[in-house]
Scaffold this motif. Structure first.
Motif, PDB file in Angstrom:
ATOM      1  N   ALA A 617      40.510  57.489  15.873  1.00  0.00           N
ATOM      2  CA  ALA A 617      40.653  56.383  16.812  1.00  0.00           C
ATOM      3  C   ALA A 617      41.790  56.658  17.784  1.00  0.00           C
ATOM      4  N   GLU A 618      42.866  57.273  17.295  1.00  0.00           N
ATOM      5  CA  GLU A 618      44.010  57.587  18.152  1.00  0.00           C
ATOM      6  C   GLU A 618      43.610  58.594  19.231  1.00  0.00           C
ATOM      7  N   ALA A 619      42.830  59.602  18.840  1.00  0.00           N
ATOM      8  CA  ALA A 619      42.385  60.607  19.811  1.00  0.00           C
ATOM      9  C   ALA A 619      41.439  59.983  20.835  1.00  0.00           C
ATOM     10  N   ALA A 620      40.587  59.069  20.385  1.00  0.00           N
ATOM     11  CA  ALA A 620      39.666  58.391  21.291  1.00  0.00           C
ATOM     12  C   ALA A 620      40.439  57.546  22.300  1.00  0.00           C
ATOM     13  N   ALA A 621      41.492  56.867  21.819  1.00  0.00           N
ATOM     14  CA  ALA A 621      42.306  56.050  22.721  1.00  0.00           C
ATOM     15  C   ALA A 621      42.994  56.918  23.761  1.00  0.00           C
ATOM     16  N   ASP A 622      43.526  58.076  23.341  1.00  0.00           N
ATOM     17  CA  ASP A 622      44.182  58.988  24.287  1.00  0.00           C
ATOM     18  C   ASP A 622      43.191  59.496  25.331  1.00  0.00           C
TER      19      ASP A 622
END
Length: 631
Positions: A617-622
């Motif tokens: 999810a963190e990578a998707a947000a970035d």
């Protein structure tokens, strides 16, 4: 003259064609119940009026031997059953149109289906007709389908009815049988406001009272069917209506000529008459009425002409010209009867395209007031959907005001069709019952601080990040992370989450298809207001339907809607099942659950694509933040 231009009894001489050219056209349909002889009747009219060519006769003879139901006789019904399925099954499926003529008049006849599942085809056929020939089998009398078709004809505005009581030969041409059927029908139809009902006893198979009077019904003192069709006046009504001219295209062949081309829908206009452009209210006078055969002093209903005006005023395709003393109404909200004609059901809140004459804009059914039982014309509970062949009384709202009349006042400018925005298929026919006057009392209030000023104060470009995907895909988690990052950078944001909104604004909605449509419509309106306030809005909703996501996109200005497709496979979402919803759905405890028993329509070209089965999810947000920074 070629062999194909020979009739069954010989050639139609040029003089007869010349006489026919000066005759008006009567458009009528045949309708009624199954196997009452509609196709046979039209075949008899064509045969006895000698408008069947020799090649058609040869083909008909061959088809009759293979599929006919009249023994050694030619089966005239097969003349109109053009589809192979119609010939093989002995039924009429589609509307079949045929032209024929007598010395007095030209005719366009529509043979419409009798089966209930093809009611929409019958309604389509009736929409362009001046008169209905409603057949009744003398052995059976008035049936349910007779009532259904009579009601639809009345609703659509067919004002003249011929009650053709067929197969009288099978009842020994009994006057008692005939009179009882006529009495039963008139008792049923007395509330339908038909201007005339003419009853004719006939035998379509043998031609009794079809083209000429039969000596087998000495008790009947009326005309034959054809004689009645030749003499009835249905055109004077169109000419007496107010002048209506839908502009089809602007004719500008050179700098010295600017005309407006189209077909006069109703009424008459003369050179020198003052006309108004209905939507703008601009007026001018008719300078000339131009045709390929020269200028005319006047134009009347049914004529295709080009009109030039004395003044240069703004007119384009979709405008409606009228005489200034008889203006149509202009409104963006109406109440109307809708005949639903598509296998996919109508949903309140879903946007469609309305086509009214040459006008075409987006329209939404905002309310379904009631449905109409076509068997007895009674009202019944509406719900929020219309199924195939159902008729409903609805409120509609348009993206822009349209010029129109009520259907009762003018069939040509009071009718419309609805078109699916994706398939481009016609899904419904509609009849304007009245404009909603409350729309005339609602106006935009001018404000001094606009979206541009609010956005400038916040130092950002307002937009909507629309997260869509299956339940459990990670939409809310990613949207929350993106908002935190945007907030940390000093942006003004607001997150609308699907679950949270259902605790307040949308707490009255369930999870049926219709409620899902309304859920997204409301969120779209709220998101639009927040963008107007200058905010960056994040929305995390399953929003399963392409139509509603596109509806929200079109509410906003170009570049303000960013569709973020959180593409996570169903098996991954179901394995996560953080809230236990998939398990309940599989057990049947939750109905209409997306991915299980309710569909999800994936975006085709989203602005941003992420797959949480392959990234955190963190990578998707970035990834989303990086995509926004490129804008």
């Amino acid at each position: 003259m070629s062999e194909q231009m020979m009739t069954a009894s010989g050639a139609l001489d040029g003089g007869k064609f010349a006489r026919q050219e000066s005759r008006d056209i009567l458009r009528f349909l045949t309708c009624g119940s199954v196997d009452d002889g509609k196709s046979t009747l039209i075949g008899r009219l064509l045969y006895d009026s000698k408008t069947i060519f020799e090649d058609q006769m040869r083909s008909l003879e061959a088809v009759s031997k293979k599929h006919g139901t009249t023994g050694d006789d030619i089966d005239l019904a097969l003349l109109l059953d053009g589809l192979q399925a119609e010939q093989e099954q002995g039924i009429t499926i589609d509307v079949a149109y045929r032209f024929f003529a007598s010395d007095k008049r030209k005719f366009v006849v529509a043979d419409t289906p009798g089966h209930e599942q093809y009611t929409r085809n019958m309604a389509t056929g009736a929409s362009n007709c001046d008169l209905a020939v409603i057949l009744i089998d003398a052995r059976k009398g008035v049936l349910t389908q007779t009532r259904r078709h009579s009601f639809i004809n009345s609703l659509i505005g067919v004002r003249h009815v011929v009650l053709a009581i067929n197969k009288m030969d099978l009842m020994d041409f009994s006057q008692e049988v005939f009179d009882k059927i006529v009495d039963d029908y008139k008792a049923f139809a007395q509330g339908f406001e038909f201007e005339s009902i003419m009853a004719v006893p006939l035998s379509a198979r043998y031609g009794d009272n079809v083209v000429v009077k039969s000596d087998k019904t000495p008790w009947y003192d009326g005309p034959s069917l054809l004689s009645y069709l030749e003499d009835i006046d249905v055109e004077s009504a169109d000419r007496s209506l107010p002048f209506r001219f839908p502009v089809q295209w602007v004719n500008r062949p050179n700098l010295n000529f600017r005309g407006f081309s189209g077909t006069v829908a109703s009424g008459i206009a003369h050179v020198g008459d003052e006309v108004v452009v209905a939507k703008s209210g601009k007026t001018s006078r008719i300078k000339s009425i131009v045709t390929m055969d020269g200028d005319l002093p006047e134009a009347e209903a049914g004529e295709a002409v080009t009109i030039t005006l004395e003044d240069e005023i703004d007119i384009s395709r979709g405008d409606l010209l009228a005489l200034t003393q008889h203006r149509p109404q202009v409104t963006d909200q109406i109440s109307a009867h809708i005949i639903w004609m598509d296998n996919s059901r109508m949903m309140v809140g879903r946007p469609y395209i309305i086509k009214m004459g040459t006008q075409q804009v987006q329209a939404t059914v905002t309310d379904l007031k009631h449905k109409i039982d076509v068997n007895d014309a009674t009202h019944k509970d509406a719900g929020k959907t219309l199924e195939l062949n159902e008729i409903g009384f609805c409120n509609l709202s348009f993206a822009q005001p349209l010029a129109m009349d009520t259907y009762e006042e003018n069939r040509k400018t009071g009718s419309f069709i609805l078109i699916d925005r994706f398939s481009n298929q016609t899904v419904a026919a509609g009849l304007v019952w009245f404009g909603l006057r409350r729309a005339e009392n609602i106006h935009w209030q001018a404000v001094d601080i606009d979206k541009k000023a609010r956005a400038a104060q916040k130092g950002q470009t307002p937009k909507v990040l629309w997260f869509t995907g299956l339940s459990g895909s990670g939409k809310s988690t990613i949207a929350n992370l993106v908002e935190k990052k945007l907030h940390g950078e000093g942006h003004h944001t607001y997150l609308l989450d699907g679950d949270n909104v259902r605790h307040g604004l949308n707490r009255d909605l369930g999870f049926t298809d219709v409620d899902r449509v309304e859920n997204i419509r409301r969120i779209g309106e709220v998101a639009k207001l927040m963008v107007d306030a200058g905010l960056i809005v994040l929305t995390a909703f399953i929003s399963p339907y392409v139509a509603e996501r596109r509806m929200v996109r079109e509410m906003l200005e170009d570049g303000e809607f960013f569709e973020v497709y959180v593409d996570t496979p169903l098996e991954v979402c179901e394995a996560r099942d953080v809230k236990g919803l998939y398990a309940k759905a599989r057990e049947g405890k939750i109905k209409n659950f997306t991915g299980i028993d309710s569909p999800y329509e994936a975006p085709v070209q989203p602005e941003i694509y992420v797959n949480t089965a392959e990234m955190s999810a963190e990578a998707a947000a970035d990834l989303i933040i990086a995509a926004l920074e490129k804008e």
